[in-house]
Enzyme design. Structure first.
Site, mmCIF file in Angstrom:
data_model
loop_
_atom_site.group_PDB
_atom_site.id
_atom_site.type_symbol
_atom_site.label_atom_id
_atom_site.label_comp_id
_atom_site.label_asym_id
_atom_site.label_seq_id
_atom_site.Cartn_x
_atom_site.Cartn_y
_atom_site.Cartn_z
ATOM 1 N N CYS A 1 -11.295 8.438 6.087
ATOM 2 C CA CYS A 1 -9.838 8.528 5.642
ATOM 3 C C CYS A 1 -9.416 9.975 5.883
ATOM 4 O O CYS A 1 -10.012 11.091 5.473
ATOM 5 C CB CYS A 1 -10.172 8.466 3.989
ATOM 6 S SG CYS A 1 -8.813 9.015 3.042
HETATM 7 N N1 LIG Z 1 -8.099 2.877 0.631
HETATM 8 C C1 LIG Z 1 -7.556 4.007 1.071
HETATM 9 O O1 LIG Z 1 -7.552 5.112 0.591
HETATM 10 C C2 LIG Z 1 -6.737 3.900 2.207
HETATM 11 C C3 LIG Z 1 -6.918 2.860 2.943
HETATM 12 N N2 LIG Z 1 -6.238 2.173 4.129
HETATM 13 C C4 LIG Z 1 -6.296 1.077 4.642
HETATM 14 O O2 LIG Z 1 -5.419 1.026 5.841
HETATM 15 C C5 LIG Z 1 -4.866 -0.123 6.036
HETATM 16 C C6 LIG Z 1 -3.502 0.009 6.330
HETATM 17 O O3 LIG Z 1 -2.803 0.043 5.143
HETATM 18 P P1 LIG Z 1 -1.214 -0.074 4.990
HETATM 19 O O4 LIG Z 1 -0.748 1.212 5.768
HETATM 20 O O5 LIG Z 1 -1.005 0.117 3.322
HETATM 21 O O6 LIG Z 1 -0.896 -1.382 5.248
HETATM 22 P P2 LIG Z 1 0.045 -1.952 6.294
HETATM 23 O O7 LIG Z 1 0.438 -1.365 7.387
HETATM 24 O O8 LIG Z 1 -0.064 -3.624 6.135
HETATM 25 O O9 LIG Z 1 1.531 -1.551 5.147
HETATM 26 C C7 LIG Z 1 1.763 -2.476 4.183
HETATM 27 C C8 LIG Z 1 3.211 -2.495 3.607
HETATM 28 O O10 LIG Z 1 3.368 -1.478 2.699
HETATM 29 C C9 LIG Z 1 4.057 -0.462 3.423
HETATM 30 N N3 LIG Z 1 3.483 0.869 2.872
HETATM 31 C C10 LIG Z 1 2.482 1.320 3.414
HETATM 32 N N4 LIG Z 1 1.964 2.556 2.894
HETATM 33 C C11 LIG Z 1 3.177 2.666 1.984
HETATM 34 C C12 LIG Z 1 3.521 3.799 1.166
HETATM 35 N N5 LIG Z 1 2.756 4.808 0.794
HETATM 36 N N6 LIG Z 1 4.677 3.573 0.531
HETATM 37 C C13 LIG Z 1 5.329 2.629 0.671
HETATM 38 N N7 LIG Z 1 5.212 1.542 1.284
HETATM 39 C C14 LIG Z 1 4.023 1.748 2.210
HETATM 40 C C15 LIG Z 1 4.291 -0.716 4.857
HETATM 41 O O11 LIG Z 1 5.435 -0.198 5.446
HETATM 42 P P3 LIG Z 1 5.646 1.250 6.393
HETATM 43 O O12 LIG Z 1 4.348 1.248 7.181
HETATM 44 O O13 LIG Z 1 6.777 0.906 7.154
HETATM 45 O O14 LIG Z 1 5.766 2.317 5.497
HETATM 46 C C16 LIG Z 1 4.083 -1.995 4.890
HETATM 47 O O15 LIG Z 1 5.288 -2.785 5.023
HETATM 48 C C17 LIG Z 1 -5.476 -1.112 5.021
HETATM 49 O O16 LIG Z 1 -6.453 -1.789 5.517
HETATM 50 C C18 LIG Z 1 -5.875 0.032 3.979
HETATM 51 O O17 LIG Z 1 -6.776 -0.593 3.072
HETATM 52 C C19 LIG Z 1 -5.164 3.152 4.313
HETATM 53 C C20 LIG Z 1 -4.736 4.447 3.614
HETATM 54 C C21 LIG Z 1 -5.513 4.884 2.384
HETATM 55 N N1 LIG Z 2 -7.678 6.650 3.868
HETATM 56 C C1 LIG Z 2 -7.901 5.697 4.652
HETATM 57 N N2 LIG Z 2 -8.858 5.192 4.071
HETATM 58 C C2 LIG Z 2 -9.521 4.069 4.740
HETATM 59 C C3 LIG Z 2 -8.993 3.731 6.039
HETATM 60 N N3 LIG Z 2 -9.807 2.655 6.658
HETATM 61 C C4 LIG Z 2 -10.299 2.462 5.460
HETATM 62 N N4 LIG Z 2 -10.276 3.097 4.276
HETATM 63 C C5 LIG Z 2 -11.165 3.027 3.085
HETATM 64 O O1 LIG Z 2 -12.489 3.621 3.246
HETATM 65 C C6 LIG Z 2 -13.168 2.500 2.641
HETATM 66 C C7 LIG Z 2 -14.618 2.665 2.926
HETATM 67 O O2 LIG Z 2 -15.171 4.191 2.629
HETATM 68 P P1 LIG Z 2 -16.621 4.835 3.170
HETATM 69 O O3 LIG Z 2 -16.649 5.934 2.426
HETATM 70 O O4 LIG Z 2 -17.623 3.919 2.417
HETATM 71 O O5 LIG Z 2 -16.575 4.901 4.552
HETATM 72 C C8 LIG Z 2 -12.674 1.343 2.864
HETATM 73 O O6 LIG Z 2 -13.275 0.253 2.149
HETATM 74 C C9 LIG Z 2 -11.259 1.676 2.588
HETATM 75 O O7 LIG Z 2 -10.895 1.571 1.262
HETATM 76 C C10 LIG Z 2 -8.008 4.562 6.777
HETATM 77 O O8 LIG Z 2 -7.825 4.469 8.000
HETATM 78 N N5 LIG Z 2 -7.586 5.552 5.958
#
Ligand SMILES: NC(=O)C1=CN([C@@H]2O[C@H](COP(=O)(O)OP(=O)(O)OC[C@H]3O[C@@H](n4cnc5c(N)ncnc54)[C@H](OP(=O)(O)O)[C@@H]3O)[C@@H](O)[C@H]2O)C=CC1
Ligand SMILES: Nc1nc2c(ncn2[C@@H]2O[C@H](COP(=O)(O)O)[C@@H](O)[C@H]2O)c(=O)[nH]1
Length: 327
Positions: free
Chosen positions: A175
């Site tokens: 991340c």
């Molecule tokens: N657990 C974590 O800390 C994180 C996990 N991830 C992982 O990355 C993958 C992609 O995630 P995600 O980008 O949400 O999925 P998507 O790319 O499918 O986006 C989902 C929707 O939400 C919008 N969106 C995404 N982020 C935001 C935001 N911060 N504010 C408002 N709208 C938002 C996007 O629009 P638009 O792209 O146009 O903004 C899109 O319409 C997932 O699998 C997620 O679990 C990603 C980051 C952090």
């Molecule tokens: N900020 C982001 N978080 C992400 C992304 N892809 C996955 N994830 C999150 O990480 C955990 C796994 O964490 P680990 O420490 O066990 O390796 C996963 O379940 C998601 O919630 C990303 O691209 N950006």
């Protein structure tokens, strides 16, 4: 927020042992209508899980959540799991086409046992609307919603109908959210879990930041029913990530779901790619996790996971490894 700490800052305090062998300790957990051997689920990421691993985990009594990055395969996946008499557990996003997908499942009378709404910033109207949509069309599916990092978010998603919430914004190994945005629970994930768990009335899945098996016990102590893990499950011979050779050693790729490699473009990138050392089959890690958790339960002075919930702990700021890097 007071008392901010993370996994490496905490040590659990042993209580008197009541078993003669660690094998008497039961690591199983019930989530929804099913009971699983471990309170652990491999991350729903493309380098961590695929159909083959999902089948293996379901057949052997473990929880899994299939990723959502090959959306066209989800219907046949659910049908295949049903045909094998196994539970089905899939992920969805929140974009427009996902609404049609949920409706299609309902029309075809395909009810996944578990549906995870997998979004970076889960405390949003988009996720609330998707929870309500799923509950309207597939009321029997157990809905896991996330990711969130505050008690307010947990309460809102639970009130919208989520059956469990997933806690963790930015603590993951691949991340870069905390660097790119300045936000998240990275560095204080365990304290955030405790904060969220105090508000929760339904199960919480702690997601990200697990670096050792002891961190699973610590997550349970601070309120997790289940722990989602990516990096510790990457690198297995059966992991889907590509295998590469460097200087005579084998490695496997592990990339973030919001990385350029996953997205295929450099837009809103919040994840990176790394290589982890190649290791044996996933079952070896699951077995070691089970044994370590049985040991944790024995140190907690009980025979079940719930015993860990009651143990005392101390905060030993960043000192338990005495400067030795173990990961
Ligand atoms: N657990 C974590 O800390 C994180 C996990 N991830 C992982 O990355 C993958 C992609 O995630 P995600 O980008 O949400 O999925 P998507 O790319 O499918 O986006 C989902 C929707 O939400 C919008 N969106 C995404 N982020 C935001 C935001 N911060 N504010 C408002 N709208 C938002 C996007 O629009 P638009 O792209 O146009 O903004 C899109 O319409 C997932 O699998 C997620 O679990 C990603 C980051 C952090
Ligand atoms: N900020 C982001 N978080 C992400 C992304 N892809 C996955 N994830 C999150 O990480 C955990 C796994 O964490 P680990 O420490 O066990 O390796 C996963 O379940 C998601 O919630 C990303 O691209 N950006």
């Amino acid at each position: 927020m007071e008392n901010v700490f993370d996994y490496e800052d905490i040590q659990l305090i042993p209580a008197k042992c009541i078993v003669n062998s660690r094998s008497e300790c039961d690591t199983s957990v019930t989530l929804g209508k099913h009971t699983f051997r471990l309170p652990v689920v491999p991350a729903n990421m493309q380098t961590i899980i695929d159909e083959k691993i999902a089948i293996y985990l379901a057949e052997n009594g473990y929880f899994y959540i299939m990723h959502r990055f090959e959306p066209e395969k989800r219907i046949s996946f659910i049908k295949d799991m049903n045909a094998r008499g196994l539970y089905s557990s899939i992920s969805v996003g929140v974009k427009e086409e996902e609404y049609g997908f949920v409706q299609q499942l309902a029309e075809e009378q395909l009810t996944p046992d578990y549906i995870t709404i997998d979004i970076a910033h889960g405390h949003s109207n988009a996720v609330i609307a998707m929870i309500q949509h799923i509950k309207k069309h597939l009321p029997e599916s157990f809905v896991i919603a996330g990711n969130v990092g505050t008690p307010e978010a947990v309460r809102e998603l639970e009130n919208a109908g989520a059956d469990a919430t997933k806690v963790g914004i930015g603590p993951g190994k691949v991340c870069i959210t905390k660097i790119k945005t300045g936000f998240g629970t990275g560095g204080w994930q365990l304290a955030a879990l405790r904060w969220c768990a105090k508000a929760a009335t339904k199960p919480i899945i702690a997601d990200g930041g697990i670096r050792t098996h002891g961190d699973i016990a610590k997550s349970v102590r601070f309120g997790a029913s289940m722990v989602m893990i990516g990096s510790l499950f990457a690198g297995h011979e059966d992991s889907p990530g590509e295998t590469v050779e460097k200087d005579g050693k084998l490695y496997k790729e592990y990339f973030g779901s919001a990385s350029e490699f996953q997205k295929g473009e450099k837009k809103n990138v919040e994840g990176k790619k790394m290589y982890v050392a190649f290791k044996g089959p996933i079952q070896e890690t699951l077995t070691e996790m089970e044994q370590d958790l049985q040991s944790s339960i024995s140190y907690a002075g009980g025979t079940k996971l719930s015993a860990i919930r009651n143990v005392d702990y101390v905060v030993v700021k960043n000192s338990i490894f005495n400067g030795d890097k173990v990961y």
